[in-house]
Design an enzyme around this catalytic site. Structure first.
Site, short mmCIF file in Angstrom:
data_model
loop_
_atom_site.label_atom_id
_atom_site.label_comp_id
_atom_site.label_asym_id
_atom_site.label_seq_id
_atom_site.Cartn_x
_atom_site.Cartn_y
_atom_site.Cartn_z
N PHE A 280 0.83 -1.21 0.00
CA PHE A 280 0.00 0.00 0.00
C PHE A 280 0.86 1.25 0.00
O PHE A 280 1.78 1.39 0.80
CB PHE A 280 -0.89 -0.03 1.25
N ASP A 367 -22.86 -21.68 -11.73
CA ASP A 367 -21.88 -21.45 -12.80
C ASP A 367 -22.22 -22.25 -14.07
O ASP A 367 -22.70 -23.38 -13.98
CB ASP A 367 -20.52 -21.91 -12.25
N ARG A 443 -7.27 -20.59 -10.37
CA ARG A 443 -8.38 -21.29 -11.03
C ARG A 443 -8.42 -20.93 -12.52
O ARG A 443 -9.48 -20.70 -13.09
CB ARG A 443 -9.72 -20.93 -10.38
N MET A 479 -16.38 -15.04 -6.08
CA MET A 479 -15.04 -14.53 -6.36
C MET A 479 -14.07 -15.68 -6.06
O MET A 479 -13.90 -16.07 -4.92
CB MET A 479 -14.74 -13.36 -5.41
N SER A 527 -17.24 -16.31 -1.90
CA SER A 527 -15.92 -16.28 -2.50
C SER A 527 -15.35 -17.67 -2.28
O SER A 527 -14.77 -17.94 -1.23
CB SER A 527 -15.05 -15.21 -1.83
N GLY A 528 -15.62 -18.55 -3.25
CA GLY A 528 -15.27 -19.95 -3.05
C GLY A 528 -15.78 -20.39 -1.68
O GLY A 528 -15.05 -20.96 -0.89
N ASP A 534 -17.36 -10.93 5.66
CA ASP A 534 -17.00 -9.81 6.50
C ASP A 534 -18.16 -8.83 6.53
O ASP A 534 -19.09 -8.92 5.73
CB ASP A 534 -15.72 -9.13 5.96
N GLU A 614 -35.91 -40.10 1.41
CA GLU A 614 -35.21 -38.82 1.54
C GLU A 614 -36.16 -37.68 1.15
O GLU A 614 -36.15 -36.61 1.75
CB GLU A 614 -33.97 -38.79 0.63
C1 DGJ Z 1 -17.34 -21.48 -5.87
C2 DGJ Z 1 -18.63 -21.44 -5.08
O1 DGJ Z 1 -18.39 -21.36 -3.74
C3 DGJ Z 1 -19.44 -22.68 -5.46
O2 DGJ Z 1 -20.57 -22.76 -4.66
C4 DGJ Z 1 -19.79 -22.56 -6.90
O3 DGJ Z 1 -20.61 -21.45 -7.10
C5 DGJ Z 1 -18.54 -22.46 -7.75
N1 DGJ Z 1 -17.66 -21.44 -7.27
C6 DGJ Z 1 -18.87 -22.23 -9.18
O4 DGJ Z 1 -17.79 -22.00 -9.95
#
Ligand code: DGJ
Length: 733
Positions: A280, A367, A443, A479, A527-528, A534, A614
């Site tokens: 920064f 996705d 990725r 993200m 985000s994954g 946050d 189920e």
């Molecule tokens: C990461 C997300 O956390 C998953 O749930 C899914 O949406 C994938 N990305 C898709 O690429």
């Protein structure tokens, strides 16, 4: 009166806490107290002045030899001032050295909460007016001003802090570190509780004593990250769930951050937290300001539960803006673990039909619906519907799904671009890559330079077109990599140190634009999983996909850790298939349902492939969740046991504010022959009321609140691996 100023002493009271600062004879703004509610006594009497040796002395006072910023408790410390501890501010005002020393200039009190342009910040409401205290510090020589902002949320025992730096010099200043707050405690011996993790294993609680020297928690990833969370607790050694003094500090920021805690040689403790300063360097031209993100501080004398409750209320009432925070969130099925990239219209409609049949509310297409996106190495950035894959227009598909009585949600990942995309081919300079160097990929994707107006305009145009063209109700905003180089083709060499923060400001701007034009849109952060969990994101998104790990048993720890700082309704949690995709574990369908009800409930599997029994269980889960929706979303949450403790179960409870009903969930994580008796003590009930207790729908008996809370309930014996139970308690009237 929440803010009282008398004889250069600034005292801030909340219902149960007091915070105090004082301007001394050197015009230094000292920090004199933060703790349980006290009065307006000048607490500077606690400071001892001694010649400490090898501590820089500030000139111009009669007690120069004993006056050193190196041990005085300060509100906002600066590097280069003779204070060798961690600093809140590192700035170069002209000499090329860190030459800033701040002294008091002025103050004002406002009858409303301050506002931070371009950044998320807690807000006041018609029901709760919030006072602002603004204290202005100035460099002892230059026209360089630091505005310290305090928002007082009296009812919640919360004080927010932010900093605005203003350059009134004739030349630029360089900011190298601008923390959002600093605080000095007169003692040591505190425990630091923090939430570390990894992708698929976020927010694991760790508690340890702060030792002499510096302890640091940091994300240099351009996102708040899976690895560290920008929320920490400082607690006294004796503090437990139910009692004792503790403090929470959370940053409303979604980029990299840095928290430092230092125990100095005199057994004082200093904490600073703010945006990450690793890379920064912000050039602040004359007449311009820089704003450091907001921090929420909370002090509780009622243990970790009391702290969590105060923070949950603050987030729900004063941080989440979405109208969805007080509405029923849709119970959704998400296509990711059902199909990944491998779907067509028929498959999606089959899942939707089953969802409608079971009583779900929404289908989310994850996705793979856009551009050339049949795997994760292409297509990002090409936000155009792949009509071939969808077997027609998105609008047509959505109409069909709406026709089944379901709403419709769509996955996006706006901040990213694939090299194999039309967007990248047209605008390679929109990616944050250093010219002439091989980019660092994550990725198989690159990061867009979100600090650029043209990037934001493109993304806003594409996303709003898609939302409008097909009547989209919900967006999952993903993200999927960390930032590497913070490089922008738009900025000159000497300003590249601004890129990472400008990136975050750009993300906020895009979210803001979309929500301004689509106020009813429900955005789920992701985000994954929980790589950007946050309070900054919660300002825009009322719920966040908590983790890519959907295994119910691992989720016990992830959701437990998340619950310390964040309300349970922000935790998006789904029932997935078994064996689990991430770790291969087999768990009962019932257990998966109970764990997912710890947050905003949904499914993440191919509903059309469920076995008949189920399906029955799913229908029952949905019915139960809907019946008790208010309790799950708005109930007081109690951690009854820790999944990190040795023991064979994890238990938690939701109780309503009126103490009329509660749900207690128990998940067994171990099995024993000839087991011991496990007793759990309930919370949030009223001693003299009688409650009917049901175990999985079967009436067990009627007990007083005093019995249930003080003597407890006996847990049933688990019948299989990872067995789980739900108790429902209802006041007898
Ligand atoms: C990461 C997300 O956390 C998953 O749930 C899914 O949406 C994938 N990305 C898709 O690429």
């Amino acid at each position: 009166m929440a803010i009282i100023v008398k004889d250069s002493v600034f005292t801030i009271h909340t219902k149960q806490s007091t915070y105090q600062m004082k301007v001394d004879e050197q015009k230094t703004l000292l920090h004199t107290y933060y703790g349980p509610r006290a009065d307006e006594t000048d607490f500077s009497y606690l400071i001892g002045f001694l010649d400490r040796g090898f501590c820089g002395n500030v000139p111009g006072t009669e007690r120069e030899r004993v006056y050193s910023l190196d041990y005085l408790p300060q509100e906002y410390s600066t590097e280069g001032s003779g204070d060798y501890r961690i600093s809140a501010l590192r700035a170069q005002l002209g000499s090329g050295a860190c030459d800033c020393r701040l002294v008091f200039d002025s103050y004002r009190i406002l009858s409303e909460k301050y506002y931070l342009a371009g950044l998320p910040a807690a807000f006041d409401t018609a029901n709760e007016k919030v006072q602002t205290l603004e204290i202005v510090l100035k460099d002892v020589q230059e026209a360089f001003y630091v505005h310290l902002l305090y928002g007082v949320f009296e009812e919640h025992d919360v004080i927010t802090r932010a900093v605005r730096i203003e350059n009134r010099m004739e030349h630029s200043a360089e900011l190298l570190k601008v923390m959002s707050f600093g605080i000095d405690f007169a003692h040591s011996g505190y425990d630091l509780l923090h939430f570390h993790g990894k992708h698929m294993g976020e927010r694991q609680l760790e508690r340890g004593r702060l030792m002499h020297g510096i302890t640091e928690l940091r994300s240099t990833r351009g996102a708040s990250s899976h690895q560290k969370n920008p929320f920490v607790i400082l607690a006294e050694e004796e503090t437990t769930e139910r009692q004792g003094l503790c403090y929470g500090f959370a940053l409303l920021y979604s980029g990299g951050f840095r928290l430092q805690a230092e125990v100095d040689p005199f057994d004082q403790t200093r904490l600073v937290m703010g945006l990450d300063d690793e890379d920064f360097r912000w050039v602040l031209p004359p007449k311009e300001s820089f704003i450091a993100p907001e921090t929420v501080m909370c002090c509780s004398s009622e243990g970790l539960s009391g702290l969590s409750h105060a923070l949950h209320d603050t987030v729900m009432e004063h941080i989440i803006r979405s109208p969805w925070k007080s509405k029923r969130r849709p119970i959704l099925v998400n296509s990711w673990e059902a199909a990944h990239f491998d779907f067509d219209r028929k498959k999606i409609l089959a899942i939707a039909a089953e969802a409608a049949d079971l009583g779900l509310d929404m289908l989310v297409l994850d996705d793979g619906w856009f551009g050339r996106r049949d795997s994760d190495d292409s297509g990002l950035g090409d936000w155009f519907v792949n009509e071939k894959k969808l077997g027609g227009t998105l609008k047509g598909l959505v109409e069909e799904i709406h026709g089944m009585g379901l709403s419709f949600g769509l996955w996006v990942e706006p901040e990213m671009v694939s090299e194999d995309s039309d967007l990248y081919r047209a605008h390679p300079d929109w990616a944050m890559t250093i010219p002439g160097r091989e980019p660092i990929r994550g990725r198989q994707q690159l990061v867009l330079d979100m600090g650029r107006d043209d990037v934001i305009e493109y993304l806003y145009g594409r996303l709003s077109d898609i939302i409008d063209s097909a009547d989209i109700d919900y967006i999952k905003w993903d993200m999927n990599r960390s930032l590497a180089a913070g490089y922008s083709a738009r900025l000159p060499k000497e300003r590249q140190g601004e890129v990472r923060h400008r990136f975050v400001l750009g993300v906020y701007r895009l979210l803001e634009l979309l929500l301004q034009s689509h106020p009813g849109l429900l955005i789920e952060g992701c985000s994954g999983g929980g790589g950007r969990y946050d309070m900054g994101m919660l300002y825009y998104c009322p719920q966040i996909w908590c983790s890519d790990n959907t295994d119910a048993i691992e989720r016990l720890r992830i959701q437990y850790g998340t619950s310390f700082g964040y309300p349970l309704s922000t935790i998006s949690a789904h029932v997935s298939t078994s064996p689990n995709h991430q770790n291969g574990r087999t768990t009962p369908f019932k257990t998966r349902g109970i764990c997912a009800m710890q947050g905003t409930f949904g499914y993440e599997l191919d509903l059309s492939k469920l076995a008949p029994e189920e399906k029955e269980q799913a229908a029952e889960q949905i019915r139960f969740y809907k019946e008790h929706y208010e309790l799950f979303q708005f109930g007081r949450y109690y951690r009854l046991s820790s999944p990190f403790a040795r023991g064979n179960y994890t238990a938690w409870e939701f109780a309503d504010a009126e103490k009329r009903e509660a749900i207690v969930s128990v998940v067994f994580t171990d099995l024993h022959a000839n087991p011991k008796t496990d007793i759990v003590f309930l919370c949030g009930l009223q001693n003299d009321r009688r409650y009917r207790m049901y175990l999985d729908g079967q009436m067990q008996g009627t007990y007083t609140g005093a019995a249930l809370m003080n003597a407890g309930i006996r847990l049933p014996i688990p019948k299989e691996n990872y067995d789980a139970y739900q108790f429902y308690l209802k006041e007898e009237v």
